[in-house]
Design an enzyme around this catalytic site. Structure first.
Site, PDB file in Angstrom:
ATOM      1  N   SER A   1     -17.072 114.508  -0.166  1.00 18.48           N
ATOM      2  CA  SER A   1     -16.623 113.432   0.713  1.00 18.48           C
ATOM      3  C   SER A   1     -16.865 113.867   2.156  1.00 18.48           C
ATOM      4  O   SER A   1     -16.328 114.883   2.599  1.00 18.48           O
ATOM      5  CB  SER A   1     -15.127 113.192   0.461  1.00 18.48           C
ATOM      6  OG  SER A   1     -14.579 112.319   1.428  1.00 18.48           O
TER       7      SER A   1
ATOM      8  N   LYS B   1     -20.289 110.863  -0.845  1.00 21.30           N
ATOM      9  CA  LYS B   1     -19.416 109.781  -0.358  1.00 21.30           C
ATOM     10  C   LYS B   1     -19.310 109.931   1.143  1.00 21.30           C
ATOM     11  O   LYS B   1     -19.144 111.042   1.647  1.00 21.30           O
ATOM     12  CB  LYS B   1     -18.050 109.911  -1.028  1.00 21.30           C
ATOM     13  CG  LYS B   1     -16.847 109.320  -0.279  1.00 21.30           C
ATOM     14  CD  LYS B   1     -15.607 109.313  -1.168  1.00 21.30           C
ATOM     15  CE  LYS B   1     -14.323 109.467  -0.368  1.00 21.30           C
ATOM     16  NZ  LYS B   1     -13.110 109.503  -1.230  1.00 21.30           N
TER      17      LYS B   1
ATOM     18  N   LYS C   1     -17.316 108.398   4.658  1.00 23.15           N
ATOM     19  CA  LYS C   1     -16.228 107.586   5.195  1.00 23.15           C
ATOM     20  C   LYS C   1     -16.827 106.548   6.130  1.00 23.15           C
ATOM     21  O   LYS C   1     -17.784 106.837   6.868  1.00 23.15           O
ATOM     22  CB  LYS C   1     -15.252 108.479   5.964  1.00 23.15           C
ATOM     23  CG  LYS C   1     -14.537 109.483   5.079  1.00 23.15           C
ATOM     24  CD  LYS C   1     -13.522 108.802   4.180  1.00 23.15           C
ATOM     25  CE  LYS C   1     -12.699 109.820   3.403  1.00 23.15           C
ATOM     26  NZ  LYS C   1     -11.609 109.178   2.632  1.00 23.15           N
TER      27      LYS C   1
ATOM     28  N   ASP D   1     -16.148 105.052   1.530  1.00 20.99           N
ATOM     29  CA  ASP D   1     -14.685 104.961   1.472  1.00 20.99           C
ATOM     30  C   ASP D   1     -14.181 104.466   2.820  1.00 20.99           C
ATOM     31  O   ASP D   1     -14.383 105.118   3.855  1.00 20.99           O
ATOM     32  CB  ASP D   1     -14.092 106.344   1.153  1.00 20.99           C
ATOM     33  CG  ASP D   1     -12.576 106.303   0.920  1.00 20.99           C
ATOM     34  OD1 ASP D   1     -11.973 105.209   1.026  1.00 20.99           O
ATOM     35  OD2 ASP D   1     -12.005 107.370   0.625  1.00 20.99           O
TER      36      ASP D   1
ATOM     37  N   GLU E   1     -14.920 102.139  -1.890  1.00 19.55           N
ATOM     38  CA  GLU E   1     -13.542 102.593  -2.120  1.00 19.55           C
ATOM     39  C   GLU E   1     -12.587 101.990  -1.093  1.00 19.55           C
ATOM     40  O   GLU E   1     -12.818 102.080   0.114  1.00 19.55           O
ATOM     41  CB  GLU E   1     -13.527 104.128  -2.054  1.00 19.55           C
ATOM     42  CG  GLU E   1     -12.205 104.778  -2.414  1.00 19.55           C
ATOM     43  CD  GLU E   1     -12.310 106.312  -2.415  1.00 19.55           C
ATOM     44  OE1 GLU E   1     -13.444 106.847  -2.368  1.00 19.55           O
ATOM     45  OE2 GLU E   1     -11.251 106.966  -2.443  1.00 19.55           O
TER      46      GLU E   1
ATOM     47  N   ASP F   1      -8.051 103.247  -4.425  1.00 17.27           N
ATOM     48  CA  ASP F   1      -7.438 104.565  -4.221  1.00 17.27           C
ATOM     49  C   ASP F   1      -5.993 104.305  -3.783  1.00 17.27           C
ATOM     50  O   ASP F   1      -5.071 104.251  -4.632  1.00 17.27           O
ATOM     51  CB  ASP F   1      -8.256 105.333  -3.163  1.00 17.27           C
ATOM     52  CG  ASP F   1      -7.636 106.644  -2.695  1.00 17.27           C
ATOM     53  OD1 ASP F   1      -6.528 106.985  -3.121  1.00 17.27           O
ATOM     54  OD2 ASP F   1      -8.264 107.357  -1.868  1.00 17.27           O
TER      55      ASP F   1
ATOM     56  N   LYS G   1      -5.746 110.286  -8.272  1.00 14.19           N
ATOM     57  CA  LYS G   1      -5.264 111.490  -7.574  1.00 14.19           C
ATOM     58  C   LYS G   1      -3.868 111.716  -8.111  1.00 14.19           C
ATOM     59  O   LYS G   1      -2.994 110.863  -7.916  1.00 14.19           O
ATOM     60  CB  LYS G   1      -5.157 111.236  -6.062  1.00 14.19           C
ATOM     61  CG  LYS G   1      -6.467 111.016  -5.331  1.00 14.19           C
ATOM     62  CD  LYS G   1      -6.202 110.738  -3.855  1.00 14.19           C
ATOM     63  CE  LYS G   1      -7.509 110.477  -3.117  1.00 14.19           C
ATOM     64  NZ  LYS G   1      -7.267 110.036  -1.718  1.00 14.19           N
TER      65      LYS G   1
ATOM     66  N   GLY H   1      -9.637 113.430  -4.075  1.00 11.63           N
ATOM     67  CA  GLY H   1      -9.188 114.697  -3.486  1.00 11.63           C
ATOM     68  C   GLY H   1      -8.330 114.454  -2.271  1.00 11.63           C
ATOM     69  O   GLY H   1      -8.379 113.384  -1.657  1.00 11.63           O
TER      70      GLY H   1
HETATM   71  O1  OSB Z   1      -9.323 108.629   0.803  1.00  8.27           O
HETATM   72  O2  OSB Z   1     -10.115 109.930  -0.634  1.00  8.27           O
HETATM   73  C1  OSB Z   1      -9.512 109.769   0.425  1.00  8.27           C
HETATM   74  C2  OSB Z   1      -8.795 113.151   2.072  1.00  8.27           C
HETATM   75  C3  OSB Z   1      -7.518 112.934   2.552  1.00  8.27           C
HETATM   76  C4  OSB Z   1      -6.939 111.701   2.375  1.00  8.27           C
HETATM   77  C5  OSB Z   1      -7.628 110.683   1.708  1.00  8.27           C
HETATM   78  C6  OSB Z   1      -8.896 110.901   1.205  1.00  8.27           C
HETATM   79  C7  OSB Z   1      -9.503 112.140   1.428  1.00  8.27           C
HETATM   80  C8  OSB Z   1     -10.870 112.460   1.024  1.00  8.27           C
HETATM   81  C9  OSB Z   1     -11.212 113.924   0.837  1.00  8.27           C
HETATM   82  O3  OSB Z   1     -11.748 111.642   0.912  1.00  8.27           O
HETATM   83  C10 OSB Z   1     -11.621 114.257  -0.535  1.00  8.27           C
HETATM   84  C11 OSB Z   1     -11.644 115.750  -0.786  1.00  8.27           C
HETATM   85  O4  OSB Z   1     -10.563 116.352  -0.990  1.00  8.27           O
HETATM   86  O5  OSB Z   1     -12.732 116.305  -0.794  1.00  8.27           O
HETATM   87 MG    MG Z   2     -10.103 107.334  -0.718  1.00  7.93          MG
END
Ligand code: OSB
Ligand code: MG
Length: 368
Positions: free
Chosen positions: A135, A161, A163, A188, A213, A238, A262, A290
């Site tokens: 991510s 992925k 953001k 995401d 996402e 999520d 998660k 994650g």
């Molecule tokens: O939206 O998936 C998410 C990290 C912190 C809070 C929300 C998210 C995330 C990530 C990181 O996308 C994923 C990772 O731990 O590699």
């Molecule tokens: Mg997410």
């Protein structure tokens, strides 16, 4: 198993690089590590409540309060025959899923160690290796992003992925697809958009994304059903999913075609398994999200992601993608084929490096 002693530690670990999302930029990650001593074994867990209430209403401070004043008093000194007995003892506590998951994960580890089996086996895992992705936070330029992606693909990651947030979306999606036409690629939004942005998502529909996402509200299920109706691309929820009931509502309303699991967001592995199993019967793929976990939480994630319906690569990356030094030994690494080995030893299957843990501890409390 008699719960003799519980220790909780508020930790703060510097990220190797800042992580920018529509929720803001993180430079370090605050979580709570949970240690449970019982019948000669030590179980470890991690609560993924963060320093800020920007992803979830929970924070390290609220999770600390809920653990200290409600969850720990409910189970300390008790003789438990399995995890479900512990859950029953604190079922009166509503919400606070991340606080619950921190305690629950340490219990799972302790019970698996008493049985002498891996957490993966105990949870019903069927794989020895899991597929992993990465991510990537919002970057300052397209070229910066493309460089990062190239690096991660070179390390083997099977899925990328990125953001997105308003103003940092289409141009990045286009640039990535231009450069990497065939990779597994998803975005995401962390709830940064509303239904009035539907034209943007219709544009994204032409870029062969694996999924989009959490585009809309962080508690929403209904508007996502309206958006999903207009798109070919799968929506994945999520933030909106806190339970099996939420999952059922989302799938029955066609609000999404894929679920991100998660454990921290749904109260732990027990609820995660229920969601996993339900999605499997509904032919809905799941993948493991994650929360920038340390090796303790990551070990649990890897174990859970070894269950059969985790058919898409998870946000489970190598320790070094997050932290200069992890607090477990061995650290988590990604194989050149984009997989990660599922630990085979008892419980989480990695050792906690107590010296490294001590270095990142900002506050500690012991209950016995
Ligand atoms: O939206 O998936 C998410 C990290 C912190 C809070 C929300 C998210 C995330 C990530 C990181 O996308 C994923 C990772 O731990 O590699
Ligand atoms: Mg997410």
């Amino acid at each position: 198993m008699r719960i003799e002693r519980i220790e909780i530690r508020h930790t703060k670990m510097d990220l190797v690089s800042p992580f920018t999302t529509s929720m803001g930029t993180e430079y370090d990650e605050e979580h709570i590590m949970v240690r449970i001593d019982a019948d000669g074994v030590t179980g470890w867990g991690e609560s993924v409540a963060e320093g800020t209430p920007f992803y979830s209403y929970e924070t390290v401070t609220t999770a600390w309060h809920i653990m200290q004043d409600f969850l720990i008093p409910a189970i300390i000194g008790k003789d438990l025959k399995d995890v479900s007995e512990a859950l029953a003892l604190y079922e009166k506590v509503r919400g606070h899923m991340m606080a619950k998951a921190g305690i629950e994960s340490a219990l799972w580890d302790a019970f698996a160690k008493i049985k002498g089996v891996s957490l993966s086996k105990m949870l019903g895992g069927t794989r020895e290796k899991i597929d992993v992705g990465v991510s990537i936070g919002i970057q300052s330029s397209e070229s910066e992003l493309l460089k990062k992606i190239e690096g991660y693909l070179g390390e083997g990651y099977k899925r990328i992925k990125i953001k997105i947030s308003p103003g940092h979306d289409m141009q990045y999606v286009k640039a990535v697809r231009r450069e990497f036409p065939d990779i597994l690629f998803q975005v995401d939004a962390n709830s940064a958009y509303t239904l009035s942005d539907i034209d943007l998502f219709k544009m994204m529909d032409d870029f062969n994304l694996l999924l989009i996402e959490q585009p809309l509200g962080y508690e929403d299920i209904y508007d996502h059903s309206k958006l999903q109706r207009e798109l070919k691309t799968a929506i994945c929820l999520d933030e909106s999913i806190h339970s099996l009931d939420d999952t059922r509502a989302a799938i029955e309303l066609n609000s999404c075609k894929i679920i991100n699991i998660k454990p921290g967001r749904v109260g732990g592995f027990t609820e995660s398994k229920l969601i996993h199993d339900f999605c499997q019967t509904m032919n809905v793929p799941v993948w493991h999200g994650g929360m920038l976990e340390s090796g303790i939480g990551r070990a649990g994630n890897v174990a859970l992601a070894s269950l059969p319906n985790f058919t898409l690569p998870g946000d489970i990356s190598a320790s070094k993608r997050y932290y200069k030094e992890d607090i477990v030994d061995p650290e988590f690494v990604v194989n050149q084929d984009g997989t990660m080995d599922v630990p085979k030893g008892p419980g989480i299957g990695v050792n906690v490096n107590e010296k490294a843990l001590e270095k990142v501890t900002v506050k500690k409390a012991v209950f016995s």
